[in-house]
Design a protein around this motif. Structure first.
Motif, short mmCIF file in Angstrom:
data_model
loop_
_atom_site.label_atom_id
_atom_site.label_comp_id
_atom_site.label_asym_id
_atom_site.label_seq_id
_atom_site.Cartn_x
_atom_site.Cartn_y
_atom_site.Cartn_z
N GLN A 133 57.46 79.63 -63.55
CA GLN A 133 57.72 79.77 -64.98
C GLN A 133 58.73 80.90 -65.17
O GLN A 133 58.57 81.99 -64.62
CB GLN A 133 56.45 80.07 -65.76
N THR A 134 59.77 80.64 -65.94
CA THR A 134 60.81 81.63 -66.18
C THR A 134 60.71 82.19 -67.59
O THR A 134 60.23 81.52 -68.51
CB THR A 134 62.21 81.02 -65.96
N ALA A 135 61.19 83.42 -67.77
CA ALA A 135 61.16 84.05 -69.08
C ALA A 135 62.17 83.40 -70.02
O ALA A 135 61.95 83.35 -71.24
CB ALA A 135 61.44 85.55 -68.95
N GLU A 136 63.27 82.92 -69.47
CA GLU A 136 64.31 82.27 -70.26
C GLU A 136 64.59 80.89 -69.66
O GLU A 136 64.42 80.69 -68.46
CB GLU A 136 65.60 83.10 -70.26
N PRO A 137 65.02 79.94 -70.45
CA PRO A 137 65.30 78.61 -69.91
C PRO A 137 66.50 78.64 -68.97
O PRO A 137 67.45 79.39 -69.17
CB PRO A 137 65.58 77.76 -71.15
N ILE A 138 66.44 77.82 -67.93
CA ILE A 138 67.58 77.65 -67.03
C ILE A 138 68.09 76.22 -67.14
O ILE A 138 67.34 75.30 -67.47
CB ILE A 138 67.23 77.99 -65.57
N VAL A 139 69.37 76.05 -66.89
CA VAL A 139 70.01 74.74 -67.02
C VAL A 139 70.19 74.19 -65.61
O VAL A 139 71.19 74.43 -64.95
CB VAL A 139 71.36 74.85 -67.75
N ALA A 140 69.18 73.46 -65.14
CA ALA A 140 69.15 73.01 -63.75
C ALA A 140 68.94 71.51 -63.66
O ALA A 140 68.32 70.90 -64.54
CB ALA A 140 68.03 73.73 -63.00
N SER A 174 73.72 72.60 -58.82
CA SER A 174 72.96 72.96 -60.01
C SER A 174 71.46 72.84 -59.80
O SER A 174 70.67 73.15 -60.70
CB SER A 174 73.38 72.08 -61.20
N GLY A 175 71.04 72.41 -58.60
CA GLY A 175 69.62 72.28 -58.32
C GLY A 175 69.07 73.35 -57.40
O GLY A 175 67.91 73.29 -57.01
N SER A 176 69.87 74.35 -57.07
CA SER A 176 69.42 75.40 -56.16
C SER A 176 69.35 76.75 -56.87
O SER A 176 70.04 76.98 -57.86
CB SER A 176 70.35 75.50 -54.95
N PHE A 177 68.52 77.64 -56.34
CA PHE A 177 68.37 78.97 -56.94
C PHE A 177 67.88 79.94 -55.88
O PHE A 177 67.52 79.55 -54.75
CB PHE A 177 67.39 78.93 -58.12
N LEU A 178 67.86 81.22 -56.24
CA LEU A 178 67.33 82.27 -55.38
C LEU A 178 66.21 83.00 -56.08
O LEU A 178 66.25 83.17 -57.31
CB LEU A 178 68.43 83.27 -55.00
#
Length: 435
Positions: free
Chosen positions: A385-392, A401-405
């Motif tokens: 769960q993130t504090a702000e929305p991400i565009v993924a 656009s489907g990867s993160f750290l």
């Protein structure tokens, strides 16, 4: 920069001492991609070690610590070319503790050369690397059975290793036409650039011939996701020459963009039109994936770093709660409730790991339900769960656009490489274990 059919991104992987760096050095040497002074330096270093011939691995193992230990620690990038194609190659480490570097080096590869020592066959690290490549969605594999000149009954050894590897790759979701096994001797050059008369049981292409002719796959399976443009910087020079200039700079993560395209700014959802595409070399009518550009929009809209400019026709829905597959890279274990930073594209936000759903046992090719923790180099699916929305996007549709750290908020260290969605479900696994 637009993808070129003449450029192939490849990586090497394998266990320690399987000969990855020597193979890369051989590729550089046989394609005449090494300067004379580099060859001279390798000869001098090899003589200092008391070797009879040049140690071609030194062309890749550039760090002092690596040369002293004879292993690859960092990811070494090299460039070479033949008459048919150009290559960007990442030589990745073999030690288990450097799996994080292997993930990094293979994350953009279109083909991975996975080495095994003919004397040892498929080992635990081979299975681990194959699993990582499957999760990363690498479309093509080459199994290089190296040091084939050091075993008795090489034909039988090659056949056994090839059969074992085929069983492994099929279970991980690859089809047989995505995988090619080649018996090689990186030290002698057998079947690297020139077909060897020492392997009469093998009738396929040399490694370089295969690299020159293998399909150059850029897109993921399924429908293309369309434009994804993470905004890195807002340019407002405020000069007399450009009093009203407002541009949005970044690198196109996916898709293409043309002047006149309708786009949507995410996460706000504001729609507008691309008025122009600027580059240091002048304006473009169209720009493609990988190109760094500045977009000028027709309307005066609110856009800032971390926003994503997406194609209006198939823009993703911003998310705050999602499942993700991660490779844990931290020395301390990951446990439910961990509060971390999540970096997706140019956007960094606070995040909490709500649950550890499953652990992937890459040796047994099974999923372990509800693990208590993820340890260093382990792979699992988590709920975030993130504090702000991400565009993924789902990673199965777009690598970029489907990867993160996941990042340590205190020290800034990277703790995990993550893939949005249920990448583990893409593997053909039948085993499931409860704890």
């Amino acid at each position: 920069m637009k993808h070129s059919p003449d450029l192939l991104r490849i990586a090497t992987a394998g266990s320690v001492d399987d000969g990855k760096s020597t193979l890369v050095g051989r590729l550089l040497y046989d394609t005449k991609s090494v300067l004379a002074d580099q060859i001279d330096a390798v000869h001098r270093a090899s003589e200092a070690r008391g070797l009879d011939g040049p140690d071609l691995s030194l062309l890749v193992d550039g760090l002092r610590a690596e040369r002293e230990q004879g292993i690859t620690i960092d990811v070494a990038y090299r460039y070479f070319a033949t008459g048919e194609r150009s290559f960007v190659l990442a030589d990745t480490p073999g030690h288990v503790q450097y799996t994080r570097n292997t993930v990094s080096g293979a994350s953009t590869a279109q083909l991975v050369i996975l080495l095994v020592d003919a004397r040892n066959g498929i080992v635990a690290q081979t299975r681990r690397h194959a699993a990582v490549m499957a999760l990363l969605g690498v479309p093509q594999l080459v199994l290089a059975v190296n040091k084939i000149d050091l075993v008795d009954d090489a034909a039988e050894v090659f056949s056994t290793i090839t059969a074992d590897f085929a069983e492994l790759t099929r279970s991980l979701g690859w089809s047989d036409d995505q995988v090619l096994a080649i018996p090689v001797s990186a030290l002698r050059g057998d079947n690297v650039a020139i077909a060897s008369d020492q392997t009469p049981y093998y009738h396929g292409p040399t490694l370089i011939e295969h690299l020159e002719t293998v399909p150059n796959i850029h897109e993921r399976t399924g429908e293309p996701v369309g434009l994804r443009f993470p905004v890195q910087y807002v340019i407002r020079p405020r000069t007399a020459e450009f009093p009203d200039y407002r541009g949005y700079a970044g690198q196109i993560a996916a898709g293409t963009v043309s002047a006149g395209d309708e786009v949507v700014i995410l996460p706000s959802g504001t729609r507008t039109t691309v008025e122009a595409i600027d580059t240091p070399d002048g304006r473009l009518a169209t720009a493609h994936t990988g190109r760094s550009v500045t977009l000028l929009l027709a309307d005066d809209v609110d856009v800032s770093r971390g926003d994503v400019i997406a194609a209006a026709g198939n823009a993703p829905t911003p998310i705050q709660q999602f499942s993700a597959t991660v490779c844990w890279l931290g020395d301390n274990a990951l446990r439910p409730g961990a509060r971390l930073l999540l970096k997706h594209g140019t956007h960094t936000t606070q995040a909490i790991v709500r649950a550890l759903d499953v652990l992937f046992d890459e040796q047994e090719l099974a999923l372990v339900d509800a693990p208590e923790s993820l340890e260093l180099n382990q792979i699992g699916r988590i709920s975030v769960q993130t504090a702000e929305p991400i565009v993924a996007d789902d990673y199965s549709h777009s690598r970029e656009s489907g990867s993160f750290l996941l990042i340590d908020p205190a020290g800034g260290n990277t703790l995990a490489a993550g893939l949005v969605g249920d990448a583990l479900d893409q593997l053909h696994l039948t085993g499931r274990v409860s704890v």
